[in-house]
Write a protein that holds these residues in place. Structure first.
Motif, PDB file in Angstrom:
ATOM      1  N   HIS A   1      16.486  38.663  87.918  1.00 37.40           N
ATOM      2  CA  HIS A   1      16.632  38.462  88.891  1.00 37.40           C
ATOM      3  C   HIS A   1      16.783  37.084  90.159  1.00 37.40           C
ATOM      4  O   HIS A   1      16.848  36.061  89.058  1.00 37.40           O
ATOM      5  CB  HIS A   1      14.935  38.107  90.212  1.00 37.40           C
ATOM      6  N   VAL A   2      17.935  37.527  90.962  1.00 35.85           N
ATOM      7  CA  VAL A   2      19.184  35.831  91.116  1.00 35.85           C
ATOM      8  C   VAL A   2      18.382  35.484  92.525  1.00 35.85           C
ATOM      9  O   VAL A   2      18.739  36.280  93.671  1.00 35.85           O
ATOM     10  CB  VAL A   2      20.658  36.073  91.109  1.00 35.85           C
ATOM     11  N   LYS A   3      18.067  33.568  92.514  1.00 32.63           N
ATOM     12  CA  LYS A   3      17.786  33.036  93.802  1.00 32.63           C
ATOM     13  C   LYS A   3      18.956  32.839  94.541  1.00 32.63           C
ATOM     14  O   LYS A   3      19.813  32.118  94.088  1.00 32.63           O
ATOM     15  CB  LYS A   3      16.410  32.840  94.114  1.00 32.63           C
ATOM     16  N   THR A   4      19.516  33.558  95.619  1.00 33.28           N
ATOM     17  CA  THR A   4      20.446  32.570  96.049  1.00 33.28           C
ATOM     18  C   THR A   4      19.976  31.529  96.879  1.00 33.28           C
ATOM     19  O   THR A   4      19.221  31.998  97.868  1.00 33.28           O
ATOM     20  CB  THR A   4      21.580  33.664  97.199  1.00 33.28           C
ATOM     21  N   ALA A   5      21.215  31.435  97.346  1.00 35.23           N
ATOM     22  CA  ALA A   5      20.934  30.052  98.939  1.00 35.23           C
ATOM     23  C   ALA A   5      21.238  31.165  99.969  1.00 35.23           C
ATOM     24  O   ALA A   5      22.881  32.032 100.372  1.00 35.23           O
ATOM     25  CB  ALA A   5      22.209  28.662  99.312  1.00 35.23           C
ATOM     26  N   LEU A   6      20.690  30.592 101.424  1.00 35.30           N
ATOM     27  CA  LEU A   6      21.113  31.727 102.182  1.00 35.30           C
ATOM     28  C   LEU A   6      20.828  30.349 103.569  1.00 35.30           C
ATOM     29  O   LEU A   6      19.120  30.600 104.093  1.00 35.30           O
ATOM     30  CB  LEU A   6      19.721  32.926 102.224  1.00 35.30           C
TER      31      LEU A   6
END
Length: 505
Positions: free
Chosen positions: A254-259
């Motif tokens: 899983h990849v957590k991205t900046a938002l």
């Protein structure tokens, strides 16, 4: 007859342009969406320490809120643990309100105007989510992201359960997990000398002298491009999870991205401090989980990168699926209602016993989990029995050095905000997320939650933490108060009636 809000009408107009086939479903879903948000708002008004409520008068089936300016707000008796949309209207000095946004605007308390706008957007977004989702649990999913995408309504108790400011209708359809899209992450190469990297950043996300950062397309369009940043031409297909900015790579992590926008209550960027601490925190989590006799696994952070800013950062994390044996399923607690499993008192009690055993054992060691329905997952046997737990996203733990020392555990180098010996803070973190959050959301009402807890707590060790859980009020984040207090940093809290003191079913 209800008059559609300006936001509801604007969403309908946008929808007619980008997905006209959803317009009837959207308009049909609006009354239920208003009731769902109004129910969450009424919970906050009924139970949170709002300074403009002078007192509360409890009747047999009705609650009256006496406002400091002399007005009176009437509604049904409020179950703080109910998840059904049971509040369809309330009366403010005799005027009926079935729209949470108009109610908040008419209350006219400090910061009500901004909050009313959030509620209006949340109602419209929730109706859009319901219109675009498929009905019925159906067969159990084969892939992890499919469980996540079954969670349509968002947070079970937050009035902003589907608030997505800054997202157009087209963007909600393109990125919202309940709409089941495939999202094309953009790959941004950054000179390695400009990056903070912890853990192991994989070779397939590196170039000669550069680190490649996966970027959410919303972030690329609304933040990076507007600041003149370079956006990569390569793309990476991924499936959004219920957190929206965290996505599953098919067959991979899983990849957590900046938002860099606020969803529900928080801005979803990735701080440089959290990137710096991620590897240490991951190792610490694994060491603590090893003390649970196999009842808990914590997903490991594989690597994290920040390219000079919280706006351009990413975290790679194990999929919870790696902790499932043959025939087992790993299900986010928030998605349990979609499994089709019967909500039997015995099953609820077994799940509560498992969750409380793990949560209180870690609390005794000095680690308070933020174990709400998104972070906490349960491993189900082929027969649907809860057998183990999986926890993900360690960024919001609270860690008590004194408790760690008593159990021979060393305190790693963690961000200062995570470290405290304040017993109240540690217990609030766990009880507010696990009991008032995950277990309450699964139970769906106070009496059902009471029945599950009564059976579970009998088997728990007689510790001070257990006594605090059984004897005191139950802490929960004051979600409405927090949205009406934009200048107050950090969490604020309410004290809910202890479900173990509620009348038996």
């Amino acid at each position: 007859m209800h008059r559609p809000s300006t936001v509801e009408a604007e969403i309908a107009d946008e929808l007619s342009a980008v997905r006209p086939g959803l317009v009837p479903g959207y308009t049909g879903a609006l009354p239920g969406a208003r009731a769902a948000v109004l129910t969450r708002l009424w919970r906050g008004l009924a139970h949170e320490p709002l300074p403009w409520i002078a007192r509360r008068e409890h009747g047999r089936d009705e609650l009256t809120l006496c406002l400091a300016d002399g007005r009176r707000l009437h509604g049904p008796r409020a179950d703080p643990y109910a998840t059904d949309a049971y509040v369809t209207a309330v009366r403010l000095d005799g005027v009926v309100h079935d729209d949470p946004a108009r109610l908040m605007a008419d209350l006219g308390v400090p910061h009500a105007h901004a909050f009313a706008a959030e509620l209006a957007g949340g109602v419209a977004s929730l109706a859009l989510s319901r219109a675009g989702s498929e009905g019925g649990p159906g067969a159990w999913p084969a892939r992890d992201w499919e469980w996540e995408q079954r969670v349509v309504d968002g947070h079970p108790f937050h009035p902003g359960c589907r608030s997505r400011p800054g997202f157009s209708v087209a963007e909600q359809l393109a990125y919202g997990p309940e709409h089941r899209p495939v999202v094309e992450l953009q790959l941004v190469p950054v000179p390695a000398a400009q990056c903070l990297v912890t853990g192991v950043w994989p070779g397939w996300l590196r170039e000669a002298g550069r680190v490649v950062v996966p970027v959410h397309p919303w972030q690329a369009a609304h933040v990076l491009e507007r600041r003149g940043g370079r956006v990569g031409e390569q793309r990476l297909a991924a499936h959004p999870l219920m957190a929206l900015r965290t996505l599953a790579l098919p067959g991979g992590p899983h990849v957590k991205t900046a938002l860099s926008t606020r969803l529900t209550s928080s801005v979803r960027d990735i701080s440089i401090g959290s990137v710096a601490a991620s590897a240490v925190l991951s190792d610490f989590g694994a060491a603590v989980a090893a003390r649970t006799d196999g009842l808990l696994h914590i997903t490991r952070t594989l690597g994290a990168v920040a390219a000079g800013s919280p706006d351009l950062a990413a975290v790679l994390r194990e999929s919870p699926e790696v902790y499932a044996a043959d025939g087992e399923r790993v299900v986010p607690v928030a998605a349990l209602a979609t499994t089709g499993l019967p909500r039997s008192p015995d099953w609820s009690a077994r799940f509560a016993r498992l969750a409380l055993t793990v949560g209180l054992r870690l609390l005794e060691l000095g680690v308070a989990l933020e174990a709400h329905g998104q972070n906490l997952l349960v491993v189900l046997s082929p027969a649907g029995e809860p057998v183990r737990l999986v926890y993900r996203d360690l960024a919001d733990l609270r860690v008590g050095p004194a408790r760690l020392a008593r159990h021979g555990l060393a305190l790693p180098e963690l961000p200062a905000r995570m470290v405290t010996d304040d017993e109240r803070v540690l217990r609030r973190k766990l009880f507010g997320s696990l009991v008032a959050g995950a277990l309450a959301g699964t139970a769906g009402s106070g009496p059902v939650l009471r029945a599950a807890l009564e059976s579970a707590v009998r088997d728990l060790p007689r510790t001070p933490d257990r006594a605090a859980l059984v004897d005191g009020p139950l802490p929960a984040k004051a979600l409405t108060l927090m949205r009406l207090s934009p200048r107050t940093a950090g969490d604020q809290w309410a004290e809910l009636p202890n479900p173990l003191r509620l009348p038996a079913m």
